[in-house]
Design an enzyme around this catalytic site. Structure first.
Site: not given
Ligand code: IPE
Ligand code: MG
Length: 254
Positions: A25-30, A42, A73, A212
């Site tokens: 997760d976080g491709n868009g924010r990157w 992506h 998605n 965990e």
């Protein structure tokens, strides 16, 4: 709990997980941070996948399950969905030969409905080519949703009952686990989510029972060996009891 009833989780001597699952997760924010279009985030995410897959076996991990595309998605803009749909091909084109040579078994878990015929063929081919590999297991969750997978398993068992091949009382946890897309894999010991979000987002809901959870403040495209190592360090410090109590407390409980 009797020893035989224990969840089939390998408690490894070094406190290392056998199976790690990752919510990429976080491709868009990157991409946004760099004023780049989201597709480039992506694509950079595929590089992070490559780094993580190559680091995992070195760290004693035998199974890696990654969340690539969720059943939710599809609600993204069509252009972004198209970019995400193109990622498996992009990844297999560059990496599948090497993964196969290295003895990696690749499996794609998730619904085939909705995927293009070409993508399904690509997935079938990747799975068939690597089916007998045993050095490392890479499961890619693509068009996957935990609830959908559980519902599908329940539907299949109900059909067996309706056909007279099974009785309702035949069903227990182990049999149900065998009906899921993840059948054959040990349950994840550790689920990692980068990008700061602290949710499972419909990933491995059944399988996560005793996992965990480690949340890391790094965006997926920046992810690599050092972040995986940090997650393993946190995992090693956890006290896994599977609902039991620790030996000292058994004595104290008299
Ligand atoms: C992960 O990155 C890729 C998928 C979920 C398919 P995102 O696209 O979710 O990135 P953010 O969350 O917008 O930063
Ligand atoms: Mg996201």
């Amino acid at each position: 709990m009797a020893a035989a009833d224990k969840p089939p989780i390998a408690d490894r001597p070094e406190g290392r997980p056998l199976h790690v699952a990752v919510v990429m997760d976080g491709n868009g924010r990157w991409a946004k941070q760099r004023s780049l279009p989201r597709p480039l985030g992506h694509r950079a995410g595929v590089e992070a996948l490559r780094r993580t897959v190559s680091a995992a076996p070195k760290l004693g991990i035998g199974w890696l399950t990654v969340f690539g595309f969720s059943t939710e998605n599809w609600s993204r803009p069509a252009a972004e969905v198209a970019e995400l749909m193109a990622l498996p091909k992009r990844y297999f084109e560059t990496d599948l030969d090497r993964l196969n040579r290295e003895g990696v078994r690749v499996r794609v878990i998730g619904r085939r409905e909705g995927l293009s015929r070409e993508l399904v063929r690509l997935i079938d081919d990747a799975q068939a080519r690597t089916a007998n590999n045993t050095a490392f297991h890479l499961d890619i969750a693509f068009n996957y949703g935990g609830q959908a997978d559980i519902a599908e398993a329940a539907r299949r068992f109900a059909a067996e009952v309706a056909a007279g091949r099974r009785k309702p009382e035949d069903l227990d946890e182990a049999m149900f686990a065998g009906l899921l897309a993840t059948a054959g894999s040990p349950p994840p010991d550790l689920i990692v989510r980068p990008s700061g979000e602290q949710r499972l987002s419909n990933f491995l809901l059944w399988e996560a029972a005793y996992a965990e959870l480690v949340f890391q403040d790094v965006l997926w495209p920046d992810y690599g060996e050092e972040h995986l190592r940090a997650a393993l360090t946190e995992f090693a410090a956890r006290d896994r009891r599977y609902g039991a109590i620790v030996a000292d407390d058994v004595l104290a409980a008299g």
